[in-house]
Design a protein around this motif. Structure first.
Motif, PDB file in Angstrom:
ATOM      1  N   SER A   4       5.801   3.899  -0.323  1.00 10.37           N
ATOM      2  CA  SER A   4       5.644   3.218   1.170  1.00 10.37           C
ATOM      3  C   SER A   4       7.206   3.600   1.492  1.00 10.37           C
ATOM      4  O   SER A   4       6.875   3.192   2.538  1.00 10.37           O
ATOM      5  N   CYS A  11      -2.308   5.422   1.664  1.00 10.77           N
ATOM      6  CA  CYS A  11      -3.308   4.979   2.487  1.00 10.77           C
ATOM      7  C   CYS A  11      -2.834   4.407   3.684  1.00 10.77           C
ATOM      8  O   CYS A  11      -3.459   3.866   4.952  1.00 10.77           O
ATOM      9  N   LYS A  12      -1.585   3.789   3.664  1.00  9.33           N
ATOM     10  CA  LYS A  12      -1.052   3.178   5.588  1.00  9.33           C
ATOM     11  C   LYS A  12      -1.182   4.187   6.223  1.00  9.33           C
ATOM     12  O   LYS A  12      -1.426   3.757   7.571  1.00  9.33           O
ATOM     13  N   LEU A  13      -0.719   5.352   5.580  1.00 12.92           N
ATOM     14  CA  LEU A  13      -0.715   6.418   6.827  1.00 12.92           C
ATOM     15  C   LEU A  13      -2.522   6.664   7.135  1.00 12.92           C
ATOM     16  O   LEU A  13      -3.150   7.024   8.147  1.00 12.92           O
ATOM     17  N   LEU A  14      -3.979   6.518   6.401  1.00 14.31           N
ATOM     18  CA  LEU A  14      -5.082   6.646   6.536  1.00 14.31           C
ATOM     19  C   LEU A  14      -5.728   5.765   6.432  1.00 14.31           C
ATOM     20  O   LEU A  14      -6.936   5.084   6.943  1.00 14.31           O
ATOM     21  N   ARG A  15      -4.874   4.659   6.761  1.00 11.73           N
ATOM     22  CA  ARG A  15      -5.342   2.862   7.251  1.00 11.73           C
ATOM     23  C   ARG A  15      -6.067   2.898   6.269  1.00 11.73           C
ATOM     24  O   ARG A  15      -7.981   2.367   6.860  1.00 11.73           O
ATOM     25  N   ARG A  16      -6.335   2.562   5.221  1.00 15.25           N
ATOM     26  CA  ARG A  16      -7.696   2.123   3.904  1.00 15.25           C
ATOM     27  C   ARG A  16      -7.325   1.415   2.926  1.00 15.25           C
ATOM     28  O   ARG A  16      -5.826   1.408   2.892  1.00 15.25           O
ATOM     29  N   ARG A  17      -7.580   1.036   2.531  1.00 15.13           N
ATOM     30  CA  ARG A  17      -7.188  -0.079   1.281  1.00 15.13           C
ATOM     31  C   ARG A  17      -6.617   0.252   0.388  1.00 15.13           C
ATOM     32  O   ARG A  17      -7.722   1.784  -0.308  1.00 15.13           O
ATOM     33  N   CYS A  18      -5.346  -0.034  -0.486  1.00 10.35           N
ATOM     34  CA  CYS A  18      -4.903   0.969  -0.944  1.00 10.35           C
ATOM     35  C   CYS A  18      -5.429   0.087  -3.099  1.00 10.35           C
ATOM     36  O   CYS A  18      -4.498  -0.646  -3.486  1.00 10.35           O
ATOM     37  N   PRO A  70       0.877  -1.081   0.167  1.00  8.71           N
ATOM     38  CA  PRO A  70       0.142   0.104  -0.027  1.00  8.71           C
ATOM     39  C   PRO A  70       0.768   0.958   0.226  1.00  8.71           C
ATOM     40  O   PRO A  70       2.023   1.323   0.627  1.00  8.71           O
TER      41      PRO A  70
END
Lengths: 104, 104
Positions: B33, B14-21, B10
């Motif tokens: 990343s 997306c990693k920071l926002l904790r969502r699917r990339c 991701p």
């Protein structure tokens, strides 16, 4: 007791955000209703909540300067969506190179 | 059919926002990343949704430049919360005045 507000003259921020302008409004000292464009610019580029956070992060006696620089930066980004302030910095660096060449 | 994602790697956003990339993630081409600090900076100063809007507002072939200038601007603001990029601009203008004085 009624909550104190700046209801007669809500600041530019509260007017744009369509909310009550309370006396402790973080924007009202810096975004007068007479210059709505200033808040509109920082709102578009940084978002109201980020502007508020950034203002709270600096000492009160430096907030007017912080607002000026945020407004300048936002306007630069609106004028030049790709480079923003960087466009100004590139131009100044180029001018310095030319002056240095003239001097050497 | 499973929705295509960049699930193995991701992007930093997306990693920071904790969502699917997702494969059409607007951030993944610009926020690898391997450099999480870049997105963390623009997220802190502009907010993810503003960054996404600003990227969508410029032609695709200029988005990498727009990201570089946004990262630069955000880092300048984090380093100097009062003046941000304006601090750099003031210093360059001062240098120009000194060079011009030397030339005249």
């Amino acid at each position: 007791m009624a909550l104190a507000t700046n209801a007669c003259t809500p600041c530019a921020a509260c007017k744009l955000l369509r909310r009550r302008c309370a006396q402790e409004c973080p924007f009202s000292p810096y975004f007068s209703s007479h210059e709505p464009q200033k808040f509109a610019s920082v709102h578009k580029v940084f978002g109201a909540s980020n502007v508020s956070k950034m203002l709270m992060d600096v000492p009160e006696n430096q907030r007017a300067d912080a607002v000026s620089s945020l407004v300048y930066e936002a306007n630069a980004r609106i004028r030049d969506p790709v480079y923003g302030c960087m466009g100004v910095i590139y131009a100044l660096q180029q001018q310095i190179r030319l002056l240095q060449a003239e001097l050497s």
